[in-house]
Design an enzyme around this catalytic site. Structure first.
Site, short mmCIF file in Angstrom:
data_model
loop_
_atom_site.label_atom_id
_atom_site.label_comp_id
_atom_site.label_asym_id
_atom_site.label_seq_id
_atom_site.Cartn_x
_atom_site.Cartn_y
_atom_site.Cartn_z
N ASP A 16 0.84 -1.21 0.00
CA ASP A 16 0.00 0.00 0.00
C ASP A 16 0.87 1.25 0.00
O ASP A 16 0.53 2.27 -0.61
CB ASP A 16 -0.92 -0.01 1.23
N CYS A 240 -4.22 4.93 -2.13
CA CYS A 240 -4.69 4.29 -3.36
C CYS A 240 -4.59 5.29 -4.50
O CYS A 240 -5.23 6.34 -4.46
CB CYS A 240 -6.14 3.82 -3.18
P1 HMG Z 1 -8.14 -4.30 -17.34
O1 HMG Z 1 -7.44 -3.38 -18.27
O2 HMG Z 1 -9.64 -4.24 -17.25
O3 HMG Z 1 -7.69 -5.79 -17.62
O4 HMG Z 1 -7.52 -4.07 -15.90
P2 HMG Z 1 -8.16 -6.80 -18.73
O5 HMG Z 1 -8.56 -8.06 -18.05
O6 HMG Z 1 -9.12 -6.14 -19.69
O7 HMG Z 1 -6.78 -7.07 -19.56
C1 HMG Z 1 -6.13 -6.04 -20.30
C2 HMG Z 1 -4.65 -6.39 -20.45
O8 HMG Z 1 -4.03 -6.36 -19.17
C3 HMG Z 1 -4.40 -7.81 -20.99
O9 HMG Z 1 -3.17 -7.76 -21.71
C4 HMG Z 1 -4.17 -8.63 -19.76
O10 HMG Z 1 -3.38 -9.78 -19.99
C5 HMG Z 1 -3.44 -7.63 -18.87
P3 HMG Z 1 -3.17 -7.75 -23.32
O11 HMG Z 1 -3.87 -9.03 -23.70
O12 HMG Z 1 -3.94 -6.53 -23.72
O13 HMG Z 1 -1.71 -7.71 -23.62
N1 HMG Z 1 -3.66 -7.91 -17.43
C6 HMG Z 1 -2.67 -8.00 -16.52
N2 HMG Z 1 -1.34 -7.90 -16.60
C7 HMG Z 1 -0.62 -8.09 -15.46
N3 HMG Z 1 -1.19 -8.36 -14.25
C8 HMG Z 1 -2.52 -8.48 -14.14
C9 HMG Z 1 -3.32 -8.29 -15.31
N4 HMG Z 1 -4.65 -8.32 -15.51
C10 HMG Z 1 -4.83 -8.08 -16.82
N5 HMG Z 1 -3.07 -8.76 -12.95
C11 HMG Z 1 -7.02 -4.71 -13.63
C12 HMG Z 1 -8.04 -4.77 -14.77
C13 HMG Z 1 -7.73 -5.16 -12.36
C14 HMG Z 1 -5.86 -5.62 -13.94
C15 HMG Z 1 -6.53 -3.25 -13.48
O14 HMG Z 1 -7.65 -2.44 -13.30
C16 HMG Z 1 -5.61 -3.08 -12.28
O15 HMG Z 1 -4.49 -3.56 -12.29
N6 HMG Z 1 -6.11 -2.39 -11.22
C17 HMG Z 1 -5.36 -2.26 -9.99
C18 HMG Z 1 -5.46 -0.86 -9.42
C19 HMG Z 1 -4.69 -0.82 -8.11
O16 HMG Z 1 -3.71 -1.50 -7.92
N7 HMG Z 1 -5.18 0.02 -7.16
C20 HMG Z 1 -4.57 0.14 -5.86
C21 HMG Z 1 -4.78 -1.07 -5.00
S1 HMG Z 1 -6.37 -1.08 -4.16
C22 HMG Z 1 -6.08 -0.15 -2.74
O17 HMG Z 1 -5.06 0.47 -2.59
C23 HMG Z 1 -7.11 -0.16 -1.64
C24 HMG Z 1 -6.68 -1.06 -0.46
O18 HMG Z 1 -5.45 -0.63 0.11
C25 HMG Z 1 -7.77 -1.04 0.64
C26 HMG Z 1 -8.21 0.36 1.04
O19 HMG Z 1 -7.35 1.22 1.35
O20 HMG Z 1 -9.42 0.56 1.08
C27 HMG Z 1 -6.50 -2.51 -0.91
MG MG Z 2 -5.22 1.00 1.49
#
Ligand code: HMG
Ligand code: MG
Length: 302
Positions: A16, A240
């Site tokens: 985080d 985030c």
């Molecule tokens: P997307 O673009 O909708 O993914 O992203 P997709 O399924 O349509 O795929 C598109 C392309 O991405 C494809 O590649 C996939 O293979 C690739 P292409 O065929 O075009 O070459 N792909 C990936 N590559 C690597 N790793 C993966 C992956 N998935 C798909 N896992 C996705 C959807 C969820 C992946 C994207 O939106 C994302 O990575 N989001 C993460 C955002 C994030 O990290 N936010 C911060 C964390 S949450 C937080 O901090 C809150 C928390 O702390 C709790 C709180 O505080 O409340 C947890």
């Molecule tokens: Mg958090």
């Protein structure tokens, strides 16, 4: 309710914390920080995140890092996982706990995960089955439980529905996220009153960001309500990138210090923990928000 005798701290700084920093730490540096955190006897460290590297470039070396950890037997190593592609990387890296995530706000879920809540729930259900088949522990963060940057207050019914669905999939622990640090003690007390009428306290962890300085007060309130698992971040790093207004998690040093003063056991060694926070502060090259980091540092250098 009386205060608990012991509390479990889940260190989330390497995930985080770093996901929200523009500074680049290479894999060796990340591992060094994790080693320092382990030396402080933190029982649980969320080391990285298998999200899309374009979405969180600071953690693009997730697999390389996870595969090269100097693992210590008593420590649980976790990572964030958004989907099946991330899960495949998680299995290759052979970590202990799969931490999945969903938001209670439809808009935040879409901005953070590019999918609806319902779509994310289906993905989590399948990943939970896969993780259980491989005998891994499971955790799900529910974000924006105490306030959302887009939808403001999320209805409590929505949080209850999500918690119920997730527990029905067999999730081991739900972490309620105060993603942008909006929670305050009265709200925490009221929401936990409702939640703990329906769900056991040992299934619930709290994840407070400290944007408005309410983190410790919120933890104290939750302790009194019977919660015994809390997330925190070394130095108070965190946030985030897809929730405007989000800043660092409550600092682990500050939480451990407060718990020590309350006579609550954590097994964490505070002086070593402070060294870990001092170390990451030099790498991030800005003053971190942790109170104990300042207080103990000035104490030892004056
Ligand atoms: P997307 O673009 O909708 O993914 O992203 P997709 O399924 O349509 O795929 C598109 C392309 O991405 C494809 O590649 C996939 O293979 C690739 P292409 O065929 O075009 O070459 N792909 C990936 N590559 C690597 N790793 C993966 C992956 N998935 C798909 N896992 C996705 C959807 C969820 C992946 C994207 O939106 C994302 O990575 N989001 C993460 C955002 C994030 O990290 N936010 C911060 C964390 S949450 C937080 O901090 C809150 C928390 O702390 C709790 C709180 O505080 O409340 C947890
Ligand atoms: Mg958090």
């Amino acid at each position: 309710m009386a205060l608990p005798k012991s509390v479990l701290i889940r260190e989330v700084g390497p995930r985080d914390g770093l996901q929200n920093e523009s500074a680049w730490l290479d894999t060796n540096e990340k591992r060094t920080w994790i080693d320092l955190l382990a030396a402080a006897h933190l029982p649980y460290i969320e080391v990285t995140s298998f999200v899309h590297p374009k979405w969180v470039p600071a953690l693009k070396d997730a697999k390389q890092l996870a595969q090269s950890l100097n693992k210590i037997e008593d420590i649980t190593y976790a990572a964030l996982i958004p989907n099946e592609k991330g899960l495949a990387h998680f299995f290759e890296a052979n970590l202990d706990v799969g931490a999945m995530f969903i938001s209670s706000s439809e808009t935040h879920n879409k901005r953070n995960m590019n999918h609806s809540i319902q779509e994310t729930l289906s993905v989590i259900k399948q990943m939970t089955a896969d993780l259980k088949a491989e005998r891994r522990s499971t955790r799900v963060y529910i974000s924006t439980v105490f306030g959302c940057p887009y939808e403001k207050q999320v209805p409590m019914d929505q949080v209850l529905r999500l918690t119920e669905s997730l527990l029905s999939y067999g999730i081991d622990e739900i972490a309620l996220g105060d993603t942008i640090g909006e929670a305050h003690p009265l709200q925490v007390e009221r929401q936990l009153d409702i939640l703990l009428e329906r769900f056991p306290a040992d299934k619930i962890a709290l994840h407070f960001h400290d944007t408005k300085g309410m983190g410790l007060a919120n933890i104290y309130t939750a302790l009194k309500a019977g919660i015994t698992t809390f997330d925190s971040s070394s130095g108070g790093l965190g946030g985030c990138p897809y929730a405007p207004g989000s800043s660092g998690n409550v600092a682990t040093e500050d939480v451990v210090h407060m718990l020590q003063k309350l006579g609550i056991e954590t097994k964490v060694d505070l002086p070593t923990l402070i060294k870990a926070a001092e170390w990451i502060e030099t790498k991030i090259d800005r003053t971190l928000p942790s109170h104990c980091l300042r207080a103990f540092h000035s104490h030892t250098t004056s």
